[in-house]
Write a protein that holds these residues in place. Structure first.
Motif, PDB file in Angstrom:
ATOM      1  N   GLU A 218     -34.091  12.145 -13.185  1.00 42.66           N
ATOM      2  CA  GLU A 218     -32.745  11.591 -13.046  1.00 42.66           C
ATOM      3  C   GLU A 218     -32.822  10.100 -12.712  1.00 42.66           C
ATOM      4  O   GLU A 218     -32.058   9.290 -13.243  1.00 42.66           O
ATOM      5  CB  GLU A 218     -31.970  12.364 -11.977  1.00 42.66           C
ATOM      6  N   THR A 219     -33.758   9.728 -11.835  1.00 43.03           N
ATOM      7  CA  THR A 219     -33.939   8.324 -11.466  1.00 43.03           C
ATOM      8  C   THR A 219     -34.325   7.503 -12.695  1.00 43.03           C
ATOM      9  O   THR A 219     -33.836   6.398 -12.915  1.00 43.03           O
ATOM     10  CB  THR A 219     -35.039   8.202 -10.387  1.00 43.03           C
ATOM     11  N   ARG A 220     -35.203   8.086 -13.518  1.00 39.48           N
ATOM     12  CA  ARG A 220     -35.640   7.423 -14.750  1.00 39.48           C
ATOM     13  C   ARG A 220     -34.441   7.213 -15.694  1.00 39.48           C
ATOM     14  O   ARG A 220     -34.272   6.150 -16.283  1.00 39.48           O
ATOM     15  CB  ARG A 220     -36.680   8.309 -15.422  1.00 39.48           C
ATOM     16  N   ALA A 221     -33.609   8.254 -15.790  1.00 43.40           N
ATOM     17  CA  ALA A 221     -32.448   8.176 -16.682  1.00 43.40           C
ATOM     18  C   ALA A 221     -31.443   7.130 -16.192  1.00 43.40           C
ATOM     19  O   ALA A 221     -30.781   6.458 -16.982  1.00 43.40           O
ATOM     20  CB  ALA A 221     -31.778   9.551 -16.781  1.00 43.40           C
ATOM     21  N   LYS A 222     -31.346   6.974 -14.847  1.00 40.03           N
ATOM     22  CA  LYS A 222     -30.371   6.034 -14.285  1.00 40.03           C
ATOM     23  C   LYS A 222     -30.849   4.586 -14.327  1.00 40.03           C
ATOM     24  O   LYS A 222     -30.073   3.664 -14.099  1.00 40.03           O
ATOM     25  CB  LYS A 222     -30.085   6.410 -12.818  1.00 40.03           C
TER      26      LYS A 222
END
Lengths: 389, 100
Positions: A218-222
């Motif tokens: 999720e952090t990567r996607a954000k």
């Protein structure tokens, strides 16, 4: 009596559902040679990918590890490595691992032998020897403790989470209960459903690991500062009625069935012989996840779709089970099974699950899948974490 | 005979259901619950195959539930019988565009 399938016993004790010569380019720049050799020699399958050079060391190691797992896959009865000569992957380590597996192998070195045409000629001779060497192998009967199933859903719509994924979940439970190994992945599609998976973990540590995986994804996607929508869910998912990643994820995890999750496997990690249900650390895109499942040792992938995903992998049969009855009617040349019968109220999840299970046993024993029969096989690449440099 | 317009409510707490028919404004949809009970709901607008309708009124900012879990946040007031999709339902996850 235990359910059985007919496969090929390899020298390292693993069992294949197919008997190919895997032609393995060590780097993207060897693809042309690997493909030309495979076109000429019977039963060769090129494992084409786009990695292996100008990447950071952890990614180069990951590419080498993945190629090793693929070369040691039991569906490869023999291996021909195609090396350019200046790649970043560790060809020596790859060859050592293949030698240790006990299967016949050889190598073509493009720069050393004097270029593309010479390498293709050399490779054809070597591949021909390998192909003939394994061509007389016979199938034998094995129980499902020798089986690893990979699971994937792609081109999902609202039917996937209510029909085709549920039928795969039914089969996943049956395989785990017979001592087989099952892997599912697509960590992006855990977002919004990770608390349910964490509750099914064997230990609190495994549960924590699942939550950390999802948090990292999720952090990567954000990190690019935008809404993930259109990347996930895809425009096709949205057109098919899936509005948010949470909705997609809650449907996606249905395909993992209901059994305990034993742990998380690294992307290149082989799972053969572990037994039970495992998470494979993979993204949602087909080409990278199919490779991750193959690296995990899956001898067959059960693939759920609603929109009509046609992907296939070079050395694996991929069974397509379609949750949307309208898509099945339109794409019946690509879809192996119609789980749309569940949506129409004509069959139960268990009934379609049994049909899938029987198809799976026949496929492991040699029966073709629809995509396989027309050589739909190039959905392959290696999932890397860092930049190209 | 007119084809039945069927929708599926996965869990009793769900406030949306997926429709497996093409429906137009004014059509009455039969929503099947897990226990086999059926509730008829007139829809206010056209809804494509596989898309969702609201089973209850959901205020703007309210949680939309399917599979008994949150699938996001209503961005407008939604009424029973409305079409629920990207125009009135937003994800609450992986929102790089939201300020912390």
């Amino acid at each position: 009596m235990a359910d059985m399938f007919f496969g090929y016993m390899r020298p390292d004790g693993k069992v294949g559902s197919r008997n190919y010569v895997a032609v393995v380019p060590s780097v993207v720049c060897a693809n042309e040679v690997a493909e030309a050799i495979s076109n000429q020699v019977m039963n060769c399958r090129p494992l084409l990918h786009h990695q292996g050079c100008c990447q950071l060391p952890p990614d180069l190691e990951r590419v080498t590890d993945t190629l090793i797992s693929l070369a040691c896959h039991p569906n490869a009865g023999a291996v021909l490595v195609v090396s350019l000569g200046c790649e970043g992957t560790d060809v020596d380590r790859l060859l050592e691992a293949v030698a240790k597996s006990g299967k016949p192998y050889d190598i073509v070195r493009i720069q050393e032998i004097g270029g593309t045409a010479n390498a293709i000629a050399d490779g054809i001779k070597k591949a021909q020897r390998l192909s003939m060497a394994i061509s007389g192998l016979q199938r034998e009967a094995f129980d499902l403790t020798h089986f690893v199933m990979g699971i994937k859903c792609g081109g999902s719509d609202a039917t996937s989470g209510l029909a085709s994924n549920c039928a795969i979940g039914y089969v996943a439970d049956k395989i785990v209960d017979q001592g087989g190994t099952v892997m599912f992945g697509e960590v992006t599609e855990f977002i919004g459903a990770e608390h349910i998976l964490a509750r099914r973990a064997r230990t609190p540590e495994v549960g924590e690991k699942i939550l950390r995986l999802v948090d990292a994804m999720e952090t990567r996607a954000k990190s690019l500062g935008c809404d993930m929508r259109k990347g996930q869910p895809t425009p096709g998912n949205i057109a098919g009625g899936l509005t948010t990643i949470e909705e997609k994820s809650l449907g996606a995890i249905m395909k993992s069935g209901s059994r305990t999750i034993e742990g998380v496997l690294e992307y290149p990690e082989m799972s053969a012989g572990k037994g039970g249900l495992w998470i494979k650390d993979t993204p949602g895109r087909e080409i990278e996840i199919l490779t991750g499942m193959a690296a995990g040792g899956a001898q067959c992938i059960t693939f759920s779709t609603g929109r009509g995903a046609p992907q296939g992998f070079p050395i694996l049969p991929v069974i397509k089970i379609c949750g949307n009855p309208n898509t099945y009617a339109r794409m019946s040349n690509d879809m192996d099974l119609n789980a749309g019968l569940i949506i129409q109220g004509k069959s139960s999840i268990e009934e379609v699950g049994e049909v899938l299970y029987q198809k799976l046993l026949r496929t492991l024993s040699g029966e073709q899948c629809k995509g396989e029969s027309i050589y739909y096989s190039k959905s392959m690449d290696i999932y890397c974490m860092g930049p190209v440099i | 005979m007119q084809e039945r317009k069927l929708a599926v409510q996965v869990q009793p707490t769900d406030n949306v259901a997926s429709i497996f028919a093409e429906v137009s404004a004014g059509d009455v949809v039969e929503v099947m619950a897990r226990d086999g009970s059926v509730e008829s709901i007139p829809v206010h607008e056209a809804i494509p195959y596989g898309h969702k309708l609201a089973l209850r009124d959901i205020p703007s900012g309210g949680t939309v539930l399917k599979y008994g879990e949150s699938i996001g946040i209503a961005t407008k007031d939604i009424q029973r019988g409305d079409y629920v999709h990207v125009h009135n339902l937003d994800s609450a996850r992986a929102r790089g565009d939201w300020k912390e």
